[in-house]
Scaffold this motif. Structure first.
Motif, PDB file in Angstrom:
ATOM      1  N   HIS A 100      -7.855  -7.858   9.883  1.00 13.50           N
ATOM      2  CA  HIS A 100      -6.648  -7.894   9.040  1.00 13.50           C
ATOM      3  C   HIS A 100      -5.410  -8.343   9.827  1.00 13.50           C
ATOM      4  O   HIS A 100      -4.727  -9.300   9.435  1.00 13.50           O
ATOM      5  CB  HIS A 100      -6.393  -6.522   8.395  1.00 13.50           C
ATOM      6  CG  HIS A 100      -5.060  -6.420   7.708  1.00 13.50           C
ATOM      7  ND1 HIS A 100      -4.784  -7.085   6.532  1.00 13.50           N
ATOM      8  CD2 HIS A 100      -3.920  -5.751   8.040  1.00 13.50           C
ATOM      9  CE1 HIS A 100      -3.530  -6.828   6.173  1.00 13.50           C
ATOM     10  NE2 HIS A 100      -2.984  -6.021   7.065  1.00 13.50           N
ATOM     11  N   ASN A 157     -10.628   4.141  -2.042  1.00 16.09           N
ATOM     12  CA  ASN A 157     -12.095   4.181  -2.144  1.00 16.09           C
ATOM     13  C   ASN A 157     -12.733   3.220  -1.154  1.00 16.09           C
ATOM     14  O   ASN A 157     -13.692   3.560  -0.458  1.00 16.09           O
ATOM     15  CB  ASN A 157     -12.547   3.807  -3.560  1.00 16.09           C
ATOM     16  CG  ASN A 157     -12.190   4.903  -4.561  1.00 16.09           C
ATOM     17  OD1 ASN A 157     -11.955   6.043  -4.174  1.00 16.09           O
ATOM     18  ND2 ASN A 157     -12.130   4.539  -5.837  1.00 16.09           N
ATOM     19  N   ASN A 158     -12.171   2.035  -1.083  1.00 12.14           N
ATOM     20  CA  ASN A 158     -12.667   1.003  -0.185  1.00 12.14           C
ATOM     21  C   ASN A 158     -12.594   1.456   1.263  1.00 12.14           C
ATOM     22  O   ASN A 158     -13.547   1.308   2.039  1.00 12.14           O
ATOM     23  CB  ASN A 158     -11.842  -0.274  -0.407  1.00 12.14           C
ATOM     24  CG  ASN A 158     -12.452  -1.455   0.305  1.00 12.14           C
ATOM     25  OD1 ASN A 158     -13.664  -1.643   0.262  1.00 12.14           O
ATOM     26  ND2 ASN A 158     -11.617  -2.238   0.958  1.00 12.14           N
ATOM     27  N   GLN A 159     -11.441   2.070   1.641  1.00 10.73           N
ATOM     28  CA  GLN A 159     -11.252   2.560   3.010  1.00 10.73           C
ATOM     29  C   GLN A 159     -12.326   3.603   3.348  1.00 10.73           C
ATOM     30  O   GLN A 159     -12.920   3.576   4.419  1.00 10.73           O
ATOM     31  CB  GLN A 159      -9.854   3.189   3.140  1.00 10.73           C
ATOM     32  CG  GLN A 159      -9.470   3.578   4.564  1.00 10.73           C
ATOM     33  CD  GLN A 159      -8.200   4.425   4.616  1.00 10.73           C
ATOM     34  OE1 GLN A 159      -8.048   5.396   3.884  1.00 10.73           O
ATOM     35  NE2 GLN A 159      -7.285   4.043   5.489  1.00 10.73           N
ATOM     36  N   ARG A 160     -12.592   4.507   2.387  1.00 10.23           N
ATOM     37  CA  ARG A 160     -13.595   5.552   2.619  1.00 10.23           C
ATOM     38  C   ARG A 160     -14.994   4.958   2.711  1.00 10.23           C
ATOM     39  O   ARG A 160     -15.751   5.273   3.622  1.00 10.23           O
ATOM     40  CB  ARG A 160     -13.564   6.591   1.484  1.00 10.23           C
ATOM     41  CG  ARG A 160     -12.753   7.838   1.800  1.00 10.23           C
ATOM     42  CD  ARG A 160     -13.090   8.969   0.848  1.00 10.23           C
ATOM     43  NE  ARG A 160     -13.067   8.566  -0.553  1.00 10.23           N
ATOM     44  CZ  ARG A 160     -11.957   8.468  -1.277  1.00 10.23           C
ATOM     45  NH1 ARG A 160     -10.781   8.740  -0.739  1.00 10.23           N
ATOM     46  NH2 ARG A 160     -12.002   8.089  -2.536  1.00 10.23           N
ATOM     47  N   ASP A 161     -15.317   4.064   1.740  1.00 11.19           N
ATOM     48  CA  ASP A 161     -16.676   3.511   1.692  1.00 11.19           C
ATOM     49  C   ASP A 161     -17.018   2.737   2.964  1.00 11.19           C
ATOM     50  O   ASP A 161     -18.139   2.794   3.455  1.00 11.19           O
ATOM     51  CB  ASP A 161     -16.837   2.577   0.477  1.00 11.19           C
ATOM     52  CG  ASP A 161     -16.797   3.365  -0.828  1.00 11.19           C
ATOM     53  OD1 ASP A 161     -16.881   4.619  -0.759  1.00 11.19           O
ATOM     54  OD2 ASP A 161     -16.662   2.738  -1.891  1.00 11.19           O
ATOM     55  N   GLN A 162     -16.033   2.019   3.487  1.00 10.72           N
ATOM     56  CA  GLN A 162     -16.312   1.208   4.675  1.00 10.72           C
ATOM     57  C   GLN A 162     -16.201   2.017   5.958  1.00 10.72           C
ATOM     58  O   GLN A 162     -16.494   1.496   7.033  1.00 10.72           O
ATOM     59  CB  GLN A 162     -15.367   0.016   4.728  1.00 10.72           C
ATOM     60  CG  GLN A 162     -15.571  -0.938   3.557  1.00 10.72           C
ATOM     61  CD  GLN A 162     -15.044  -2.324   3.885  1.00 10.72           C
ATOM     62  OE1 GLN A 162     -15.076  -2.768   5.033  1.00 10.72           O
ATOM     63  NE2 GLN A 162     -14.562  -3.009   2.881  1.00 10.72           N
ATOM     64  N   SER A 166       0.797  -1.226   0.000  1.00 16.39           N
ATOM     65  CA  SER A 166       0.000   0.000   0.000  1.00 16.39           C
ATOM     66  C   SER A 166       0.832   1.279   0.000  1.00 16.39           C
ATOM     67  O   SER A 166       0.458   2.265  -0.630  1.00 16.39           O
ATOM     68  CB  SER A 166      -0.904   0.015   1.236  1.00 16.39           C
ATOM     69  OG  SER A 166      -1.718  -1.134   1.277  1.00 16.39           O
ATOM     70  N   MET A 214      -8.235   2.200  -5.644  1.00 13.65           N
ATOM     71  CA  MET A 214      -9.313   1.300  -5.245  1.00 13.65           C
ATOM     72  C   MET A 214      -9.280   1.078  -3.730  1.00 13.65           C
ATOM     73  O   MET A 214     -10.314   1.093  -3.061  1.00 13.65           O
ATOM     74  CB  MET A 214      -9.141  -0.033  -5.961  1.00 13.65           C
ATOM     75  CG  MET A 214     -10.433  -0.751  -6.256  1.00 13.65           C
ATOM     76  SD  MET A 214     -10.063  -2.226  -7.235  1.00 13.65           S
ATOM     77  CE  MET A 214      -9.097  -3.186  -6.050  1.00 13.65           C
ATOM     78  N   MET A 215      -8.054   0.906  -3.202  1.00  9.55           N
ATOM     79  CA  MET A 215      -7.929   0.690  -1.755  1.00  9.55           C
ATOM     80  C   MET A 215      -8.398   1.925  -0.988  1.00  9.55           C
ATOM     81  O   MET A 215      -9.043   1.809   0.057  1.00  9.55           O
ATOM     82  CB  MET A 215      -6.481   0.351  -1.394  1.00  9.55           C
ATOM     83  CG  MET A 215      -6.050  -1.000  -1.957  1.00  9.55           C
ATOM     84  SD  MET A 215      -4.254  -1.232  -1.930  1.00  9.55           S
ATOM     85  CE  MET A 215      -4.074  -2.150  -0.402  1.00  9.55           C
TER      86      MET A 215
END
Lengths: 307, 307
Positions: free
Chosen positions: A254, A221-226, A78, A218-219
């Motif tokens: 994780h 976006n995923n962090q924000r969405d969740q 990351s 993408m990571m």
């Protein structure tokens, strides 16, 4: 300092001129004055006052950790650009003569070094997870740890709020998802209360971490969405882009899965942490209340220097 | 622990078993318990009580410094094997894919990193000298500084008294040769008095630094002959080879000349420092008084926990 000017260079020059920070020749690497250190110590005492009743277990780690811990953590996927590894010279006398020859000619002598087993700590809690895993099953009520560590991020910058070496104070919770989310909520509230005691304007928002490359988008976006990570933002060197001075993180399972941190029934634990960027908070205080701590507002002085 | 057994492995295992140190998977890199940290904090308070009236200027440096400072200091001539530089990945997405590929295959991915401008601090006072030089002429009465820093030395070992990352507390004196030698004598006496308060058996002797290679033997002889560096030695993991827990150093005008630290008349200042190996002193205390601090001798407890 003009209260309306929030740019990085003005703040950094002001800190140098007042002998609060000292130049090293490298952006993001500074000496700190005794007063700067005292502000950090007093802030830590305030945090301990707020969180002390939770009886966290204190563990201290040095500012670097096993390179294998970095490799297993997924950090190089990351944030490869931010990580640092320690390289050392491991040659004989002939190699040494070559090294000194390169140095004398102003050429790159670091090619004579090789990677050691040591990597810089990217976040205070990274060395904790394998340590907890080694201690065996986690009790049903979970665990709570208290950490302070220097962290390294390779991002040379003239923004004093973006140092290459800075300290994080962290509380780390290990337990069920529900326990972690309760902990995250509790500290989001406590964090805002602390900022209010220090008369620092703040907002809490979902985080925008600088994940690397296209895959990183993408990571992010995923962090924000969740909504797994929140930050407490304070204007330090910009009003439009305030600085994350605290963060409230839920890692789901994780680290539990990665390191084998498990309950007695074998299920993986969830983890979360709250982190205080100690230099950033000191900078926010100097930025908003001025270079002379004896002239800081009475409420702020009382929060930091009172009993 | 058997009071007669002084070997490194017994002590290290004992510290792990008692939860005073935590393994990391790398020799010389350990987590520290809250109690270990408290012992260090209390020892630092004791040192401040002894030296506080001298009114040293406190400056704090992070655990790494400008690589150029390492290069100019001469350290790579004498101790190239101990130094560490921080290397980071600076490539693009294609390079990143290659890095992850190497890591997945268990091959050396650190070849994808390059040297940054950052080097690990080898001794707490190294970043101070260029900082003092930038501040202009030194007053006739000289200067006195107080520092604490993590230091790195690449010497992986199962001897807990030989960590790769450890803390040094230092007092650094800048002035005339006479001022430095007075300072060195003063702290030699104070250091022995502190060891006596802590009921730690000690000897003071000229130092034997591990200079590199054959050329290094000459430097070591020179250091001994000129009696520039003394160490306070305490048996920690060996009676025959006691551990240097404090050192008292006179650098003559080496750093004054190297960095241009001068009096108003342009003459180079002399420098000296006294260093406390904080982990080593804590280890000596645990070694001699046992793992349970509440059972330490009354005199020692009073020196550390009394007012």
């Amino acid at each position: 300092m003009d209260a309306k000017v929030f740019d990085a260079k003005t703040l950094l020059d002001n800190l140098f001129d007042n002998g609060i920070l000292f130049e090293s020749g490298v952006d993001g690497l500074y000496g700190r004055s005794g007063v700067f250190e005292e502000v950090i110590e007093r802030f830590e005492k305030l945090v301990l006052k707020v969180g002390g009743a939770d009886k966290a277990t204190r563990i201290h780690f040095p500012p670097a950790m096993a390179r294998q811990t970095l490799e297993m953590s997924g950090y190089m996927k990351s944030f490869p650009q931010l990580a640092g590894c320690v390289h050392s010279f491991m040659g004989d006398e002939r190699d040494h003569a070559e090294l000194l020859g390169l140095m004398a000619k102003g050429e790159d002598w670091t090619v004579k070094q090789q990677a050691t087993e040591v990597a810089m700590t990217p976040a205070a809690c990274y060395p904790l997870y394998p340590t907890v895993a080694r201690q065996g099953p986690v009790p049903a009520e979970g665990l709570l740890f208290e950490l302070v560590s220097y962290c390294f991020r390779h991002e040379p910058s003239k923004d004093p709020a973006r140092m290459q070496l800075f300290r994080q104070r962290e509380y780390v919770r290990v337990g069920t998802g529900e326990q972690i989310q309760d902990f995250q909520r509790l500290w989001k509230d406590r964090g805002q209360a602390i900022a209010e005691m220090l008369e620092l304007p703040c907002d809490v928002d979902v985080a925008n971490d600088p994940f690397f490359g296209r895959g990183g988008k993408m990571m992010a976006n995923n962090q924000r969405d969740q909504a797994l990570k929140f930050e407490l933002l304070i204007p330090v060197t910009s009003v439009e882009k305030p600085t994350a001075c605290m963060s409230f993180n839920y890692h789901q399972d994780h680290f539990g899965q990665t390191w084998g941190i498990r309950f007695a029934d074998g299920s993986a634990c969830h983890t979360g942490c709250v982190g205080f960027g100690l230099e950033r908070i000191a900078l926010a205080l100097f930025r908003h209340h001025g270079p002379d701590v004896s002239a800081w507002p009475a409420k702020v002085r009382d929060a930091l220097w009172g009993d």
